[in-house]
Design an enzyme around this catalytic site. Structure first.
Site, PDB file in Angstrom:
ATOM      1  N   CYS A  54      44.839  39.962 -36.736  1.00  0.00           N
ATOM      2  CA  CYS A  54      43.895  39.381 -36.551  1.00  0.00           C
ATOM      3  C   CYS A  54      43.802  37.456 -37.743  1.00  0.00           C
ATOM      4  O   CYS A  54      42.532  36.608 -37.627  1.00  0.00           O
ATOM      5  CB  CYS A  54      42.544  38.837 -37.430  1.00  0.00           C
ATOM      6  SG  CYS A  54      41.754  41.063 -36.633  1.00  0.00           S
TER       7      CYS A  54
ATOM      8  N   ASP B 208      38.120  39.344 -42.230  1.00  0.00           N
ATOM      9  CA  ASP B 208      39.218  40.875 -42.172  1.00  0.00           C
ATOM     10  C   ASP B 208      39.291  41.582 -43.154  1.00  0.00           C
ATOM     11  O   ASP B 208      39.681  42.764 -43.648  1.00  0.00           O
ATOM     12  CB  ASP B 208      39.088  41.303 -40.717  1.00  0.00           C
ATOM     13  CG  ASP B 208      38.755  40.352 -39.474  1.00  0.00           C
ATOM     14  OD1 ASP B 208      37.676  39.687 -39.773  1.00  0.00           O
ATOM     15  OD2 ASP B 208      39.214  40.619 -38.463  1.00  0.00           O
TER      16      ASP B 208
ATOM     17  N   LYS C 146      32.722  39.541 -35.142  1.00  0.00           N
ATOM     18  CA  LYS C 146      33.828  39.197 -34.481  1.00  0.00           C
ATOM     19  C   LYS C 146      33.706  40.637 -33.215  1.00  0.00           C
ATOM     20  O   LYS C 146      33.516  42.076 -34.496  1.00  0.00           O
ATOM     21  CB  LYS C 146      34.501  38.748 -34.264  1.00  0.00           C
ATOM     22  CG  LYS C 146      35.353  39.880 -35.390  1.00  0.00           C
ATOM     23  CD  LYS C 146      36.877  38.158 -35.748  1.00  0.00           C
ATOM     24  CE  LYS C 146      37.746  39.228 -35.893  1.00  0.00           C
ATOM     25  NZ  LYS C 146      38.137  39.990 -35.794  1.00  0.00           N
TER      26      LYS C 146
END
Length: 195
Positions: free
Chosen positions: A147, A11, A105
Site C-alpha cells: 500500500c 494504513d 479505501k
C-alpha cells in the site's frame, strides 16, 4: 523553492501490525515513530492525510478476500481490516491529533493505494491535495511493498513530488520492500530518512 508539503500516512492499522490478520514485523514501531515524527514536524506540513483499509464484512470485496480457499498473498488475502472491527482501527500507538483528513479505501473492492479511497464527504486524496495547494508529499506507513508503494506511485502519477521517509515504513518482507523502494526511485521518488 519548495512547494506546499503534505504527509501521507498509509494504513497504520491493527491488522497490519504485529498480532493482526496481516501483521508486519516492525509495524508497531512505525506507529510509535510516526507519532514522534508528527509531534516534532507537524508544522512542516500544510496537511496530514491518513488512510485505512475499510473492507465490507458481508462479501469477498471483489475477490480480495480468499473466502473459498487459501490466499495467494498476491491477489487474494486473509480477511482483514473489516469495517468497524478492532483490526480496521488505527494502531493505538498512532497519535491522531495532527491528522487532518481521514480516507477509507477498499470498501467492497480490492484497494492498495490511498488514492483509491475517499473521505467521509466523498473527496479523493487527489482532490484534497489540489484543494490545499499541495505539490509535494512525504509518505510513511505500512506496508512498503504493497500500500505504501501503490500510494506513492499514484502520488507521482498526479504530479506530486514524492519522498518516502524510509525510517517510517515497514515491509512484509525485506526483499520485496527493497524492490518497491527501487521501483519508486526509478519513477522519480526520493528516498530519505525522516529523522
Amino acid at each position: 523553492m519548495s512547494g506546499v508539503r503534505g504527509l501521507l500516512v498509509v494504513d497504520i492499522q491493527n491488522d497490519f501490525t504485529e498480532g493482526g490478520a496481516l501483521g508486519v514485523e516492525g509495524g508497531t514501531q512505525v506507529a510509535r515513530d510516526v507519532s514522534a515524527f508528527l509531534a516534532e514536524h507537524h508544522d512542516d506540513y500544510a496537511l496530514v492525510i491518513a488512510s485505512r483499509d475499510w473492507h465490507d464484512a458481508d462479501n469477498d470485496n471483489g475477490g480480495h478476500f480468499a473466502t473459498d480457499g487459501e490466499p495467494n498473498f498476491v491477489d487474494t488475502w486473509p480477511v482483514h481490516c473489516v469495517a468497524g472491527t478492532f483490526g480496521a482501527e488505527y494502531h493505538p500507538e498512532l497519535d491522531l491529533q495532527h491528522i487532518g483528513v481521514h480516507v477509507k479505501k477498499g470498501r467492497g473492492e480490492p484497494s492498495y493505494s490511498m488514492f483509491e479511497g475517499t473521505t467521509e464527504d466523498g473527496h479523493t486524496v487527489a482532490d484534497v491535495l489540489t484543494q490545499h495547494g499541495i505539490t509535494e508529499v512525504d509518505v510513511v506507513g505500512i506496508a512498503t511493498d504493497h500500500c505504501v508503494r501503490a500510494s506513492a506511485l499514484d502520488a507521482l502519477g498526479v504530479g506530486q513530488k514524492v519522498t518516502i521517509l524510509t525510517d517510517l515504513i515497514a515491509a512484509v518482507a525485506p526483499q520485496s520492500g527493497q524492490a518497491a523502494l527501487d521501483e519508486l526511485a526509478q519513477h522519480g521518488a526520493t528516498l530519505h530518512a525522516g529523522n
